[in-house]
Design an enzyme around this catalytic site. Structure first.
Site, PDB file in Angstrom:
ATOM      1  N   GLY A  40       0.662  -1.215  -0.030  1.00  0.00           N
ATOM      2  CA  GLY A  40      -0.003   0.157   0.020  1.00  0.00           C
ATOM      3  C   GLY A  40       0.815   1.307   0.033  1.00  0.00           C
ATOM      4  O   GLY A  40       0.228   2.262   0.290  1.00  0.00           O
ATOM      5  N   GLU A  92       1.244  12.379 -14.809  1.00  0.00           N
ATOM      6  CA  GLU A  92       1.560  12.535 -16.185  1.00  0.00           C
ATOM      7  C   GLU A  92       1.127  11.500 -17.139  1.00  0.00           C
ATOM      8  O   GLU A  92       1.086  10.332 -16.414  1.00  0.00           O
ATOM      9  CB  GLU A  92       3.128  12.523 -16.172  1.00  0.00           C
ATOM     10  CG  GLU A  92       3.702  13.016 -17.585  1.00  0.00           C
ATOM     11  CD  GLU A  92       5.158  13.220 -17.685  1.00  0.00           C
ATOM     12  OE1 GLU A  92       5.763  12.317 -18.636  1.00  0.00           O
ATOM     13  OE2 GLU A  92       5.712  13.937 -17.035  1.00  0.00           O
TER      14      GLU A  92
END
Length: 363
Positions: free
Chosen positions: A231, A254
């Site tokens: 995680g 991006e």
């Protein structure tokens, strides 16, 4: 030592790749020893041929500063102080070679200190350090070269001056990296931890452009293989959005995202939107703009995520083409075990200083 790309060699070498240089089709480093962990690279990297060759069976990378060597003796000399102690007896290194190694090399200066840069977040055994690629060019270059071994698309290795890097430091990493510290190092580190300045281990990072015309809040993200599936990627994503919120810049990662990146982000966006939707008053009409302002997730990503969650009902209401079914959102949260109270990062655990959202000290 190369001026731009640091290995553990003491021979000055200029290592600027040609613009047309491309990595080989398969990994050019067959095995990498990170501290004392043996890792199989997934992709080729741009380690300079004059220092490591076109193909190397095993590359040794420092767990603290990411400098590298293809020679075990030089690597051990970098890890430990000048001493007659013989670390890592399992290598059965002769004492005369060990002494020669220690006499020629200084130990890594980061072995007993936190990473370079500024601590911007600490919570639950994890910290985040911001480093400026222009101020810490050598560190950032070596970090990127190491990261490329596990990334297919990362292309910025040497021109790091226009990027900020956020290092995720685990103060109790699982797995730990054994056999690379002395007892007195552990004692000194324990003392620093008591003062909130423990060393820890860099287990991943994300980067972002200082000036992004597309308002991207993240350019590259990686959790190193030994610490994946814990995680930690969600912590990095959460931090990137919390930073965007404090900067009041609406943006996202991006694009295009890789297949694995898209899965990870859909998971993060889904959990974040779920908390925002279920925290809203039952009679409140939620719009994409409301969710955008609450989460700083761009509308395009909100719509993609709600469709992936299958919580939209395509019926017109109040001029909208579709509405969110809160019952479906609640069922999705229960199915995926979403913590409805806490996200992956705690906004209150970020440090703030006058004139900047970030910082708990100077470089």
């Amino acid at each position: 030592m190369a001026p731009d790309v640091a290995s553990m060699s003491t021979t000055p070498t200029t290592c600027t790749p040609k613009s047309s240089q491309k990595p080989p089709a398969g990994p050019n480093v067959l095995e990498v020893v990170f501290g004392s962990l043996l890792i199989k690279p997934w992709y080729p990297s741009f380690y300079p041929e004059e220092l490591v060759g076109r193909r190397v069976e095993r590359l040794y990378v420092c767990q603290w500063c990411f400098k590298y060597s293809k020679e075990l003796v030089g690597f051990l000399g970098h890890l430990v102080r000048q001493s007659r102690d013989k670390p890592w007896r399992r290598y059965r290194m002769q004492e005369r070679w060990a002494n020669m190694c220690f006499s020629r090399q200084k130990a890594c200066p980061l072995r007993t200190t936190p990473p370079p840069g500024v601590c911007v977040y600490t919570k639950n055994r994890y910290s985040l350090y911001e480093i400026d690629g222009e101020k810490h060019k050598l560190y950032a270059q070596n970090l990127c070269l190491f990261a490329k071994l596990f990334l297919d698309t990362k292309s910025v290795f040497y021109d790091v001056t226009t990027f900020l890097y956020y290092l995720l430091v685990a103060h109790e990493p699982v797995p730990d990296i054994p056999n690379t510290r002395f007892a007195e190092d552990d004692k000194a580190n324990a003392m620093r931890q008591g003062q909130g300045q423990g060393q820890g281990q860099v287990v991943g990072f994300f980067s972002k452009e200082k000036m992004s015309w597309d308002n991207n809040n993240l350019a590259c993200i990686l959790v190193f293989p030994p610490w994946q599936k814990q995680g930690l990627g969600q912590i990095l994503m959460g931090a990137s959005y919390e930073i965007s919120t404090r900067e009041e810049r609406l943006g996202g990662p991006e694009k295009p995202l890789s297949d694995l990146g898209r899965i990870a982000y859909i998971h993060y966006w889904s959990a974040t939107l779920t908390r925002a939707i279920l925290a809203a008053p039952s009679k409140q009409t939620l719009t994409v703009e409301h969710l955008r302002d609450k989460t700083y997730i761009v509308p395009e990503d909100i719509l993609v995520t709600l469709q992936a969650m299958d919580v939209l009902e395509h019926k017109k209401r109040g001029g909208a083409e579709a509405v969110i079914n809160k019952a479906k959102v609640r069922a999705w949260a229960e199915k995926h075990g979403v913590d409805l109270k806490n996200g992956p990062v705690d906004p209150d655990a970020f440090s703030v200083r006058e004139g900047s959202w970030a910082g708990c000290g100077d470089d």
